[in-house]
Design a protein around this motif. Sequence first.
Motif, PDB file in Angstrom:
ATOM      1  N   UNK A  91     -14.048 -16.336 -57.381  1.00  0.00           N
ATOM      2  CA  UNK A  91     -13.410 -16.900 -56.191  1.00  0.00           C
ATOM      3  C   UNK A  91     -11.995 -16.329 -56.067  1.00  0.00           C
ATOM      4  N   UNK A  92     -11.909 -15.109 -55.579  1.00  0.00           N
ATOM      5  CA  UNK A  92     -10.610 -14.447 -55.450  1.00  0.00           C
ATOM      6  C   UNK A  92      -9.812 -15.013 -54.282  1.00  0.00           C
ATOM      7  N   UNK A  93      -8.523 -14.712 -54.271  1.00  0.00           N
ATOM      8  CA  UNK A  93      -7.665 -15.173 -53.169  1.00  0.00           C
ATOM      9  C   UNK A  93      -8.156 -14.624 -51.828  1.00  0.00           C
ATOM     10  N   UNK A  94      -8.623 -13.381 -51.833  1.00  0.00           N
ATOM     11  CA  UNK A  94      -9.100 -12.769 -50.589  1.00  0.00           C
ATOM     12  C   UNK A  94     -10.337 -13.486 -50.065  1.00  0.00           C
ATOM     13  N   UNK A  95     -11.239 -13.841 -50.948  1.00  0.00           N
ATOM     14  CA  UNK A  95     -12.436 -14.567 -50.521  1.00  0.00           C
ATOM     15  C   UNK A  95     -12.072 -15.944 -49.976  1.00  0.00           C
ATOM     16  N   UNK A  96     -11.190 -16.624 -50.668  1.00  0.00           N
ATOM     17  CA  UNK A  96     -10.794 -17.971 -50.229  1.00  0.00           C
ATOM     18  C   UNK A  96     -10.066 -17.901 -48.894  1.00  0.00           C
ATOM     19  N   UNK A  97      -9.208 -16.908 -48.716  1.00  0.00           N
ATOM     20  CA  UNK A  97      -8.489 -16.760 -47.443  1.00  0.00           C
ATOM     21  C   UNK A  97      -9.469 -16.523 -46.293  1.00  0.00           C
ATOM     22  N   UNK A  98     -10.500 -15.717 -46.545  1.00  0.00           N
ATOM     23  CA  UNK A  98     -11.502 -15.462 -45.515  1.00  0.00           C
ATOM     24  C   UNK A  98     -12.272 -16.714 -45.166  1.00  0.00           C
ATOM     25  N   UNK A  99     -12.625 -17.495 -46.175  1.00  0.00           N
ATOM     26  CA  UNK A  99     -13.333 -18.761 -45.948  1.00  0.00           C
ATOM     27  C   UNK A  99     -12.456 -19.731 -45.162  1.00  0.00           C
ATOM     28  N   UNK A 100     -11.182 -19.808 -45.487  1.00  0.00           N
ATOM     29  CA  UNK A 100     -10.277 -20.712 -44.762  1.00  0.00           C
ATOM     30  C   UNK A 100     -10.182 -20.348 -43.295  1.00  0.00           C
ATOM     31  N   UNK A 101     -10.234 -19.056 -42.990  1.00  0.00           N
ATOM     32  CA  UNK A 101     -10.174 -18.621 -41.587  1.00  0.00           C
ATOM     33  C   UNK A 101     -11.394 -19.100 -40.815  1.00  0.00           C
ATOM     34  N   UNK A 102     -12.522 -19.173 -41.494  1.00  0.00           N
ATOM     35  CA  UNK A 102     -13.732 -19.652 -40.819  1.00  0.00           C
ATOM     36  C   UNK A 102     -13.694 -21.162 -40.640  1.00  0.00           C
ATOM     37  N   UNK A 103     -13.408 -21.900 -41.693  1.00  0.00           N
ATOM     38  CA  UNK A 103     -13.445 -23.367 -41.588  1.00  0.00           C
ATOM     39  C   UNK A 103     -12.332 -23.906 -40.701  1.00  0.00           C
ATOM     40  N   UNK A 104     -11.317 -23.095 -40.468  1.00  0.00           N
ATOM     41  CA  UNK A 104     -10.226 -23.525 -39.572  1.00  0.00           C
ATOM     42  C   UNK A 104     -10.737 -23.801 -38.160  1.00  0.00           C
ATOM     43  N   UNK A 105     -11.856 -23.212 -37.800  1.00  0.00           N
ATOM     44  CA  UNK A 105     -12.419 -23.465 -36.468  1.00  0.00           C
ATOM     45  C   UNK A 105     -12.863 -24.921 -36.323  1.00  0.00           C
ATOM     46  N   UNK A 106     -13.279 -25.535 -37.414  1.00  0.00           N
ATOM     47  CA  UNK A 106     -13.675 -26.932 -37.355  1.00  0.00           C
ATOM     48  C   UNK A 106     -15.097 -27.156 -36.886  1.00  0.00           C
ATOM     49  N   UNK A 107     -15.555 -26.320 -36.003  1.00  0.00           N
ATOM     50  CA  UNK A 107     -16.918 -26.367 -35.485  1.00  0.00           C
ATOM     51  C   UNK A 107     -17.162 -25.108 -34.673  1.00  0.00           C
ATOM     52  N   UNK A 108     -18.410 -24.894 -34.323  1.00  0.00           N
ATOM     53  CA  UNK A 108     -18.722 -23.756 -33.455  1.00  0.00           C
ATOM     54  C   UNK A 108     -18.561 -24.195 -32.007  1.00  0.00           C
ATOM     55  N   UNK A 161     -21.059 -17.472 -43.101  1.00  0.00           N
ATOM     56  CA  UNK A 161     -20.321 -16.546 -42.239  1.00  0.00           C
ATOM     57  C   UNK A 161     -19.214 -15.875 -43.042  1.00  0.00           C
ATOM     58  N   UNK A 162     -18.535 -16.642 -43.872  1.00  0.00           N
ATOM     59  CA  UNK A 162     -17.441 -16.111 -44.681  1.00  0.00           C
ATOM     60  C   UNK A 162     -17.918 -15.025 -45.628  1.00  0.00           C
ATOM     61  N   UNK A 163     -19.010 -15.286 -46.319  1.00  0.00           N
ATOM     62  CA  UNK A 163     -19.457 -14.300 -47.308  1.00  0.00           C
ATOM     63  C   UNK A 163     -20.024 -13.057 -46.629  1.00  0.00           C
ATOM     64  N   UNK A 164     -20.662 -13.221 -45.476  1.00  0.00           N
ATOM     65  CA  UNK A 164     -21.174 -12.064 -44.741  1.00  0.00           C
ATOM     66  C   UNK A 164     -20.018 -11.181 -44.275  1.00  0.00           C
ATOM     67  N   UNK A 165     -18.989 -11.805 -43.695  1.00  0.00           N
ATOM     68  CA  UNK A 165     -17.832 -11.038 -43.250  1.00  0.00           C
ATOM     69  C   UNK A 165     -17.185 -10.293 -44.410  1.00  0.00           C
ATOM     70  N   UNK A 166     -17.041 -10.976 -45.528  1.00  0.00           N
ATOM     71  CA  UNK A 166     -16.378 -10.357 -46.681  1.00  0.00           C
ATOM     72  C   UNK A 166     -17.207  -9.201 -47.243  1.00  0.00           C
ATOM     73  N   UNK A 167     -18.465  -9.461 -47.503  1.00  0.00           N
ATOM     74  CA  UNK A 167     -19.285  -8.460 -48.180  1.00  0.00           C
ATOM     75  C   UNK A 167     -19.580  -7.250 -47.298  1.00  0.00           C
ATOM     76  N   UNK A 168     -19.644  -7.449 -45.997  1.00  0.00           N
ATOM     77  CA  UNK A 168     -19.966  -6.335 -45.098  1.00  0.00           C
ATOM     78  C   UNK A 168     -18.722  -5.668 -44.527  1.00  0.00           C
TER      79      UNK A 168
END
Length: 212
Positions: free
Chosen positions: A195-212, A78-85
């Motif tokens: 692994x840029x700061x922007x990519x890592x920040x985007x990934x952290x926003x996703x994993x912060x959910x903990x689960x779907x 989800x993180x990489x899709x959001x970032x790349x698109x």
Amino acid sequence: MLSSTLLTLLALTSATPLARSTTLTAQNLLTIAPSTSTCDPTADFATECRPATVAAPAIAKSFTTYTITTFGAQAALVSIILFESGNFKYSQNHFPAPGNPGQGTRNMQSPAFNAKYADDLAAKGVCGLTTEKVAAAKAQGPEKVLELVNTDSLGFASAAWFLRTQCGEGVEEGLAGATEEGYVAYLTECVGTTATEERIAGWKAVVALGQW
């Protein structure tokens, strides 16, 4: 006095936690990236934009299709899709202008990987693709191949395909724990990017959910 049946039901209800969704939803995406709620019809490349209500079921289906079962691995995709698109605004590479012809899908795969993706889909007869159709598209160039794999269902599924078929088993195992170390390894060792700061920040926003 309560009947024995009712007492049993009450006991089961109190002892059993409420079931929680394990499927990615549009609301999950909106929590991560509120801008995915709508698409601006006046924006550049507006026809490529898709809202969360379209993206969520397509991405969720890709997890099932390619057996991506852990939250950590799903979150990475989800993180990489959001970032790349650009939060689902683009399905082709446009930047820097004029972009890279043939590069696209929602994880912005290179033309070479789009060709592999198309071959794999054709071998399985997915979405009516055949080896003949793929061969004809290849003969016309990478942009025609991209057209084959850039529908909503296939374009949002390419990240899961890439993880399942192009990354080593250890990469997915590393993602399962939803650790930054595992995500960085995925980016650098499999995707082949920094692994840029922007990519890592985007990934952290996703994993912060903990689960779907």
